[in-house]
Write an enzyme that holds these catalytic residues in place. Structure first.
Site, PDB file in Angstrom:
ATOM      1  N   HIS A 175       4.903   0.257  -0.808  1.00 18.22           N
ATOM      2  CA  HIS A 175       5.712  -0.507   0.130  1.00 18.22           C
ATOM      3  C   HIS A 175       4.830  -1.589   0.727  1.00 18.22           C
ATOM      4  O   HIS A 175       3.613  -1.507   0.638  1.00 18.22           O
ATOM      5  CB  HIS A 175       6.323   0.395   1.229  1.00 18.22           C
ATOM      6  CG  HIS A 175       5.318   0.948   2.184  1.00 18.22           C
ATOM      7  ND1 HIS A 175       4.513   2.036   1.892  1.00 18.22           N
ATOM      8  CD2 HIS A 175       4.966   0.555   3.430  1.00 18.22           C
ATOM      9  CE1 HIS A 175       3.720   2.286   2.918  1.00 18.22           C
ATOM     10  NE2 HIS A 175       3.974   1.401   3.873  1.00 18.22           N
ATOM     11  N   HIS A 207       3.963  -4.863   3.768  1.00 17.34           N
ATOM     12  CA  HIS A 207       4.024  -5.322   5.154  1.00 17.34           C
ATOM     13  C   HIS A 207       3.694  -6.805   5.217  1.00 17.34           C
ATOM     14  O   HIS A 207       2.951  -7.326   4.388  1.00 17.34           O
ATOM     15  CB  HIS A 207       3.015  -4.563   6.033  1.00 17.34           C
ATOM     16  CG  HIS A 207       3.293  -3.115   6.141  1.00 17.34           C
ATOM     17  ND1 HIS A 207       4.303  -2.606   6.926  1.00 17.34           N
ATOM     18  CD2 HIS A 207       2.694  -2.047   5.564  1.00 17.34           C
ATOM     19  CE1 HIS A 207       4.312  -1.279   6.828  1.00 17.34           C
ATOM     20  NE2 HIS A 207       3.344  -0.923   6.000  1.00 17.34           N
ATOM     21  N   GLU A 212       1.032  -4.311  11.931  1.00 18.58           N
ATOM     22  CA  GLU A 212       1.652  -3.859  10.685  1.00 18.58           C
ATOM     23  C   GLU A 212       3.131  -4.242  10.688  1.00 18.58           C
ATOM     24  O   GLU A 212       3.694  -4.623   9.665  1.00 18.58           O
ATOM     25  CB  GLU A 212       1.491  -2.351  10.549  1.00 18.58           C
ATOM     26  CG  GLU A 212       2.079  -1.788   9.283  1.00 18.58           C
ATOM     27  CD  GLU A 212       1.886  -0.293   9.183  1.00 18.58           C
ATOM     28  OE1 GLU A 212       0.864   0.122   8.613  1.00 18.58           O
ATOM     29  OE2 GLU A 212       2.745   0.455   9.674  1.00 18.58           O
ATOM     30  N   CYS A 255       6.266   6.317   3.628  1.00 15.13           N
ATOM     31  CA  CYS A 255       5.021   5.579   3.375  1.00 15.13           C
ATOM     32  C   CYS A 255       4.233   6.157   2.203  1.00 15.13           C
ATOM     33  O   CYS A 255       3.287   5.531   1.728  1.00 15.13           O
ATOM     34  CB  CYS A 255       4.155   5.546   4.630  1.00 15.13           C
ATOM     35  SG  CYS A 255       4.902   4.595   5.964  1.00 15.13           S
ATOM     36  N   ASP A 280      -4.645 -10.748   0.754  1.00 14.14           N
ATOM     37  CA  ASP A 280      -3.310 -11.353   0.710  1.00 14.14           C
ATOM     38  C   ASP A 280      -2.661 -11.205  -0.660  1.00 14.14           C
ATOM     39  O   ASP A 280      -3.263 -11.503  -1.690  1.00 14.14           O
ATOM     40  CB  ASP A 280      -3.393 -12.838   1.082  1.00 14.14           C
ATOM     41  CG  ASP A 280      -2.020 -13.455   1.305  1.00 14.14           C
ATOM     42  OD1 ASP A 280      -1.101 -12.743   1.768  1.00 14.14           O
ATOM     43  OD2 ASP A 280      -1.867 -14.660   1.025  1.00 14.14           O
ATOM     44  N   HIS A 281      -1.425 -10.712  -0.646  1.00 14.52           N
ATOM     45  CA  HIS A 281      -0.642 -10.461  -1.855  1.00 14.52           C
ATOM     46  C   HIS A 281      -1.370  -9.524  -2.819  1.00 14.52           C
ATOM     47  O   HIS A 281      -1.364  -9.718  -4.026  1.00 14.52           O
ATOM     48  CB  HIS A 281      -0.235 -11.770  -2.537  1.00 14.52           C
ATOM     49  CG  HIS A 281       0.854 -12.465  -1.802  1.00 14.52           C
ATOM     50  ND1 HIS A 281       0.603 -13.292  -0.723  1.00 14.52           N
ATOM     51  CD2 HIS A 281       2.196 -12.442  -1.952  1.00 14.52           C
ATOM     52  CE1 HIS A 281       1.745 -13.747  -0.256  1.00 14.52           C
ATOM     53  NE2 HIS A 281       2.737 -13.254  -0.987  1.00 14.52           N
ATOM     54  N   HIS A 332       0.857  -1.187   0.000  1.00 14.84           N
ATOM     55  CA  HIS A 332       0.000   0.000   0.000  1.00 14.84           C
ATOM     56  C   HIS A 332       0.890   1.232   0.000  1.00 14.84           C
ATOM     57  O   HIS A 332       2.119   1.139   0.047  1.00 14.84           O
ATOM     58  CB  HIS A 332      -0.949   0.008   1.214  1.00 14.84           C
ATOM     59  CG  HIS A 332      -0.296   0.325   2.520  1.00 14.84           C
ATOM     60  ND1 HIS A 332      -0.900   1.080   3.485  1.00 14.84           N
ATOM     61  CD2 HIS A 332       0.909  -0.011   3.027  1.00 14.84           C
ATOM     62  CE1 HIS A 332      -0.111   1.191   4.534  1.00 14.84           C
ATOM     63  NE2 HIS A 332       0.993   0.524   4.284  1.00 14.84           N
TER      64      HIS A 332
END
Length: 136
Positions: free
Chosen positions: A39, A41, A125, A33, A79-80, A14
């Site tokens: 980037h 997490h 996070e 960010c 996810d991903h 995100h």
């Protein structure tokens, strides 16, 4: 009252960026960010439900059912993925961990079995930063 927690893991990218602001203001507020190249997490998700134990099963709820609900209504969606672009429940929202936790709550709460309520979403996070949401 019994509390049951399921822990899951997912990866997502995100960026924090307010489209109403200039690039300079976004960078001043969000720093790295706001990187235009995104980037990611490695999120740790704790889903806690509450209710009374069923006398026939000894369970608050079947943990396999809880796992399946989390997978279907959250993990398969986030996810991903790129949270800003790919996740419908974050559309037109800032993709903060706070808003992600609130969105996960909204995704799960309507699907719990009768007599079981969502108590908390805890979303890490990073190992040192997490958000807790209690539906308030």
């Amino acid at each position: 009252m019994v509390y049951l927690t399921r822990v899951e893991h997912f990866n997502a990218a995100h960026k924090l960026y307010n489209p109403r602001w200039s690039t300079a203001q976004n960078e001043a507020v969000f720093g790295k960010c706001a990187n235009e190249n995104w980037h990611g997490h490695n999120y740790e998700l704790y889903v806690t439900v509450k209710g009374e134990v069923n006398e026939d099963t000894g369970f608050l709820m079947d943990v396999k059912v809880l796992s399946d609900l989390v997978k279907t209504h959250v993990l398969d969606i986030v996810d991903h993925r790129n949270l800003n672009l790919d996740v419908p429940f974050l559309k037109d929202k800032m993709c903060s961990t706070e808003n992600l936790a609130k969105g996960i709550w909204a995704q799960l709460a309507p699907h719990l079995p009768q007599g079981v309520r969502l108590h908390a979403i805890k979303l890490y996070e990073t190992p040192r930063i997490y958000v807790e949401f209690f539906g308030e």
